[in-house]
Design a protein around this motif. Structure first.
Motif: not given
Length: 192
Positions: A102-103, A130-132, A159-166, A170-174
């Motif tokens: 989590l970044a 990998v969540i930003v 590659a873009l699909d492996t980087l998740v933007r929250a 709440d969204e990051a922890f979901a």
């Protein structure tokens, strides 16, 4: 339970709202039953996320290179503090001891760590999420740049699909809650 590696700023003098964000992320890690893997500093956002996690009862692992101990002021309150010789060794230990990344907002160190873990995920070297956490559009310029790189053929869509933007805590922890048991083995705190 997952061991979540949090990358974030260790710079002092940043807006205090970022430290509050980091503290709240640490509290949420604990509330959701996760442990924390951090860079082992006790200042700025890095220290705040560790304090928040500990205040919530979570296990905290800090990994810090010996040459940064005086600069980042080692988190001696960590349940486990690992002092290593190099930055590369720090990243290796943090990678080995975590189930997800989590970044939070940060500078060049955060970006370097994030890009390494994202690149490894995009190449299939690991399956960790990998969540930003992009609160207040902190990372919006990065996303615009990545979209431009994709449009010009420099970054694959896969590659873009492996980087998740929250866009919220709440969204990051979901997203973290979606980990399957195979991805989050629930190993005992402090085990590799």
């Amino acid at each position: 339970m997952a061991a979540v590696c949090v990358y974030c700023a260790s710079s002092q003098g940043i807006d205090p709202s970022f430290e509050e964000l980091a503290y709240q992320v640490g509290r949420r890690l604990a509330a959701d039953g996760h442990s924390l893997v951090s860079g082992g500093g006790r200042v700025s956002m890095m220290g705040a996320v560790a304090r928040g996690a500990r205040d919530g009862g979570a296990f905290t692992l800090g990994v810090i290179p010996a040459h940064l101990v005086p600069l980042e002021v080692a988190d001696t309150d960590a349940a486990e503090l690992v002092v290593v010789d190099t930055m590369r060794e720090r990243k290796r230990v943090m990678d080995e001891r975590s189930d997800a990344v989590l970044a939070l907002p940060g500078g060049i160190g955060t970006l370097e760590e994030l890009f390494e873990m994202w690149t490894s995920a995009s190449l299939g070297i690991h399956a960790k999420p990998v969540i930003v956490l992009d609160v207040d559009r902190f990372y919006a310029p990065l996303w615009e740049w990545l979209d431009a790189l994709h449009e010009r053929g420099f970054v694959r869509q896969s590659a873009l699909d492996t980087l998740v933007r929250a866009r919220s805590v709440d969204e990051a922890f979901a997203l973290l809650a979606e980990l399957s048991p195979a991805e989050a083995p629930g190993r005992a705190p402090g085990t590799a």
